[in-house]
Scaffold this motif. Structure first.
Motif, PDB file in Angstrom:
ATOM      1  N   ASP A 210       0.842  -1.207   0.000  1.00  0.00           N
ATOM      2  CA  ASP A 210       0.000   0.000   0.000  1.00  0.00           C
ATOM      3  C   ASP A 210       0.874   1.253   0.000  1.00  0.00           C
TER       4      ASP A 210
ATOM      5  N   ASN B 137       0.678   4.093  -3.139  1.00  0.00           N
ATOM      6  CA  ASN B 137       0.413   5.522  -2.959  1.00  0.00           C
ATOM      7  C   ASN B 137       1.619   6.375  -3.347  1.00  0.00           C
TER       8      ASN B 137
ATOM      9  N   TYR C  41       1.326   6.533  -7.042  1.00  0.00           N
ATOM     10  CA  TYR C  41       0.165   7.321  -7.462  1.00  0.00           C
ATOM     11  C   TYR C  41       0.458   8.821  -7.338  1.00  0.00           C
ATOM     12  N   TYR C  42       1.028   9.214  -6.225  1.00  0.00           N
ATOM     13  CA  TYR C  42       1.386  10.623  -6.000  1.00  0.00           C
ATOM     14  C   TYR C  42       2.860  10.832  -6.357  1.00  0.00           C
TER      15      TYR C  42
ATOM     16  N   ALA D 121       1.259  11.602  -0.492  1.00  0.00           N
ATOM     17  CA  ALA D 121       1.262  10.154  -0.256  1.00  0.00           C
ATOM     18  C   ALA D 121       1.369   9.848   1.237  1.00  0.00           C
TER      19      ALA D 121
ATOM     20  N   VAL E 166      -1.988  10.547   2.960  1.00  0.00           N
ATOM     21  CA  VAL E 166      -2.976   9.494   2.719  1.00  0.00           C
ATOM     22  C   VAL E 166      -2.674   8.267   3.570  1.00  0.00           C
TER      23      VAL E 166
END
Length: 419
Positions: free
Chosen positions: A355, A359, A362-363, A370, A373
């Motif tokens: 995970d 993230n 993704y960022y 990140a 989140v």
């Protein structure tokens, strides 16, 4: 004794309801129209009332309705519900959902345009075509009125069907040329536009195909005229046709916001009538309609799978790729080895390194976001990423590696393979 009295009262109420419904049926069989039925219902219910369609046009009303609410009037003299009341209706989405689920509803709110009303939906073939609104006008609704309203709405449904208020518009005849287009029988762009010239077709460089169908069954059939009637509130029907028992819409730039903008009620319309819509990618070459029609069909399939009434093909592209893969291969065969290694490590050690990696990827340009989140400190994020690099021997310094890692994670997520 009290129980016997309650039974007696219930039987008496049912008898009175049956007698009043007989009066309403007798009026219906006189075949004098909707207004005559409403006049009779005003005597029976003892309250002002009106019927309006989904465009808020008043179809019929009792003689005293003007004492209760104001109306707008167009150049043809047709009356419409006023803007204030429409806004109030839209603000009560939860209430309308409850009415659609369980029938009529007694709504009493102080200092509101609809202060004290009994609402019931009128449907034809399961499609919501109008609403019956009975105003309290300062008087409490009797148990008889509450018992009668849904039965009366069913009678009104028959009348609306009978008097052709909701018959198919003459412009909605199936267009065989467009059918050929959707089946890929016409491939020359100039030929297409020459044939569409007499169909009021507006040439656009920015089109999308939308298919509207019944949720679950996948066909509209007899509901088509009614759905078309509601669709008029959102888009020009010149852009619509009937194809394979559903409605196909060529959506251009003019109508996109009406359908999908922030203030649009289109999704409410679909939800209220148990309809689904699938929308293709944008295109400009009308001769390629078959390809984009297929995209809209696929969008509906995935939209229904994920219980959404509006589904854009672009939102499900990765899911479609995933389906294509797993129809022939094991999904694991397409995943980056580092992702599999992290899944196993997290299971064995109770960590969440995968995970963290997801993230972080993704960022890409925002490690602070990140970390936020993940609810960890920025330094902790970098510590974990360095640990992941050491464990898996990935570098995260080129686009090909990064894309393989992220797509691997997303494919496994879509198929619930991360647990």
């Amino acid at each position: 004794m009290q129980e016997l009295n309650n039974i007696h009262k219930t039987d008496e109420l049912e008898l009175r309801a049956a007698l009043y419904m007989q009066d309403l049926f007798d009026t219906f069989y006189l075949n004098l129209g909707l207004q005559n039925i409403i006049d009779k219902a005003r005597e029976i219910f003892g309250h002002p009332m009106l019927i309006h369609d989904i465009s808020y046009k008043v179809l019929a009303s009792s003689y005293d309705i003007n004492n209760i609410t104001d109306f707008m009037e167009d150049e043809n003299g047709d009356k419409y519900i006023n803007e204030e009341t429409i806004k109030y209706i839209h603000s009560n989405y939860d209430l309308m959902h409850e009415i659609r689920k369980s029938g009529s509803y007694n709504l009493i709110k102080e200092s509101a345009p609809l202060n004290g009303v009994l609402l019931s939906l009128i449907k034809i073939d399961g499609i919501e075509v109008a609403k019956l609104v009975i105003h309290g006008a300062g008087k409490e609704f009797s148990p008889l009125a509450v018992k009668l309203i849904d039965r009366f709405s069913q009678l009104l449904s028959v009348e609306l069907r009978k008097n052709n208020l909701f018959e198919r518009d003459k412009n909605l005849i199936l267009n065989y040329m467009i059918e050929d287009l959707l089946e890929g029988k016409i491939i020359d762009e100039e030929t297409v536009y020459n044939k569409l010239h007499y169909l009021k077709w507006i040439k656009s460089e920015d089109l999308q195909i939308m298919i509207i169908t019944s949720t679950g069954t996948g066909v509209l059939d007899s509901k088509i005229p009614l759905v078309m009637k509601g669709l008029k509130n959102f888009i020009s029907l010149d852009n619509c046709t009937v194809y394979k028992s559903n409605i196909t819409v060529f959506v251009d730039r003019r109508h996109f916001d009406n359908l999908f903008g922030a203030n649009s009620r289109f999704e409410d319309f679909l939800n209220a009538n148990n309809l689904s819509a699938g929308i293709s990618l944008k295109f400009s070459s009308i001769s390629e309609s078959k390809r984009f029609y297929s995209q809209a069909l696929k969008a509906i399939e995935f939209g229904q799978r994920y219980n959404t009434h509006i589904a854009f093909f672009e939102d499900f592209r990765l899911s479609i790729i995933s389906d294509s893969i797993i129809s022939q291969y094991d999904l694991i065969d397409f995943c980056h080895p580092a992702v599999i290694q992290l899944i196993n490590f997290d299971k064995q050690n109770g960590t969440d390194l995968l995970d963290t990696l997801k993230n972080y990827l993704y960022y890409t340009n925002s490690p602070n976001e990140a970390a936020k989140v993940l609810c960890i400190h920025r330094n902790t994020l970098f510590y974990r990423i360095n640990k992941i690099k050491d464990m898996t021997e990935i570098t995260l310094n080129n686009a090909e590696e990064i894309s393989k890692l992220y797509i691997s994670i997303r494919l496994l997520e879509i198929n619930d393979r991360l647990v």
